[in-house]
Scaffold this motif. Structure first.
Motif, PDB file in Angstrom:
ATOM      1  N   LEU A  19      71.386  23.920 -19.157  1.00 47.39           N
ATOM      2  CA  LEU A  19      72.410  24.488 -18.270  1.00 47.39           C
ATOM      3  C   LEU A  19      73.593  23.531 -18.117  1.00 47.39           C
ATOM      4  O   LEU A  19      74.756  23.960 -18.086  1.00 47.39           O
ATOM      5  N   CYS A  35      68.894  30.416 -21.356  1.00 50.03           N
ATOM      6  CA  CYS A  35      68.771  29.101 -20.728  1.00 50.03           C
ATOM      7  C   CYS A  35      67.674  29.132 -19.674  1.00 50.03           C
ATOM      8  O   CYS A  35      67.742  29.917 -18.729  1.00 50.03           O
ATOM      9  N   ALA A  50      72.642  27.855 -11.708  1.00 45.74           N
ATOM     10  CA  ALA A  50      73.132  28.822 -12.687  1.00 45.74           C
ATOM     11  C   ALA A  50      74.240  29.680 -12.086  1.00 45.74           C
ATOM     12  O   ALA A  50      75.284  29.916 -12.719  1.00 45.74           O
TER      13      ALA A  50
END
Length: 325
Positions: free
Chosen positions: A74, A68, A98
């Protein structure tokens, strides 16, 4: 390819969408071939063109780690999925996002990436060290030997673009695997070409014109949008329709621009409101499209969940060998 069941489904489909993504069971055949060539090597894939949650669940079913590198992808990921964070568009806010979602493994190639992550997270992250596939086994082993020791070390040896390239590099990759310390896990990234034949696009004819005996159709998609990545490359789309009576026709996108030509070739005769299928379209940008799953006989899978749709047939040899998109 027997498309009768697909067209029967679309004849009764109640949807406002004029373009839909079809995911073929060929996905499993492709991944099975990679597994057989590189046993014990982890697989990484970055879904650039499809970020549908059902598709991401299917990747997890296949134990493929999702790479990603952007916020849109995400937002569609969950903690249950194996994820590595790419560093091509690394920002402080992306790192924090993240980490907040529970993803703290970063795919790093340069020291400045590590420094940037460290400045945000301190030591609260792990890294998968990325190497170029051109680097020698000796250089990689030396680098790993001198790298910082973390309890779960991982390396990735670049992106493979096709099965042909995979097979040409297979011996070197497997040689590296056997020479690595036992606590280091090896992975490879699969390029977009691996999934080229697993996607079909179903799109509706929204216009038909016959001029000087030449038929041209218009569909509700465009070379400048969904097929933008094909603008500078030679396309090899296959086209399917209900009709067995074919003629040489042109297929245009919905912009009205004469440059918005998707293909020219033999197309079964159709009319406005009919659906056609475009195969070999795995690089199309399908992020905004609904997704329909097909089984090994190209029948629409419903209403089971996507991960169940194929997992029950995943270990059956015939289901991996007889599907061809």
């Amino acid at each position: 390819m027997d498309t009768a069941a697909i067209f029967t489904h679309f004849d009764t489909l109640n949807t406002e969408e004029n373009t839909v993504l079809l995911l073929s069971n060929h996905l499993y055949q492709t991944v099975s071939k990679v597994w057989s060539e590189l046993p014990g090597v982890k697989l990484v894939y970055e879904p650039l063109s499809v970020q549908n949650k059902d598709f991401l669940d299917l990747l997890s079913t296949l134990d493929i780690t999702i790479k990603c590198s952007n916020q849109d992808l995400l937002n569609n990921l969950t903690r249950k999925q194996g994820v590595v964070i790419g560093t091509s568009n690394l920002t402080t806010s992306f790192i924090k996002s993240a980490f907040a979602k529970g993803f703290n493994n970063f795919l790093t190639q340069q020291s400045r990436d590590v420094l940037k992550i460290t400045n945000v997270l301190g030591n609260e992250f792990s890294q998968t060290q990325e190497f170029s596939k051109e680097e020698t086994t000796e250089d990689i082993l030396e680098n790993v030997q001198h790298s910082s020791s973390q309890s779960d070390r991982q390396i990735c040896v670049g992106t493979l673009q096709s099965l042909q390239e995979l097979r040409s590099l297979k011996d070197r990759i497997m040689d590296l695997k056997w020479k690595l310390p036992s606590d280091v896990r090896l992975s490879v990234e699969l390029g977009q070409e691996f999934f080229q034949s697993t996607f079909l696009i179903a799109t509706k004819i929204i216009g038909k014109e016959i001029l000087d005996g030449q038929t041209s159709y218009t569909v509700d998609m465009s070379m400048f949008e969904e097929f933008a990545c094909y603008l500078d490359t030679e396309t090899n789309f296959s086209v399917y329709s209900r009709s067995d009576s074919t003629s040489h026709c042109s297929l245009y996108g919905n912009t009205g621009d004469e440059e918005d030509l998707i293909l020219e070739g033999e197309i079964g005769e159709v009319d406005t409101g009919y659906w056609i299928l475009l195969g070999n379209a795995g690089l199309a940008d399908c992020r905004g499209l609904d997704m329909i799953l097909l089984d090994k006989d190209y029948r629409v899978v419903r209403p089971r969940s996507p991960s169940q749709a194929f997992s029950n047939s995943l270990d059956l040899e015939f289901s991996l060998l007889t599907v061809s998109a």
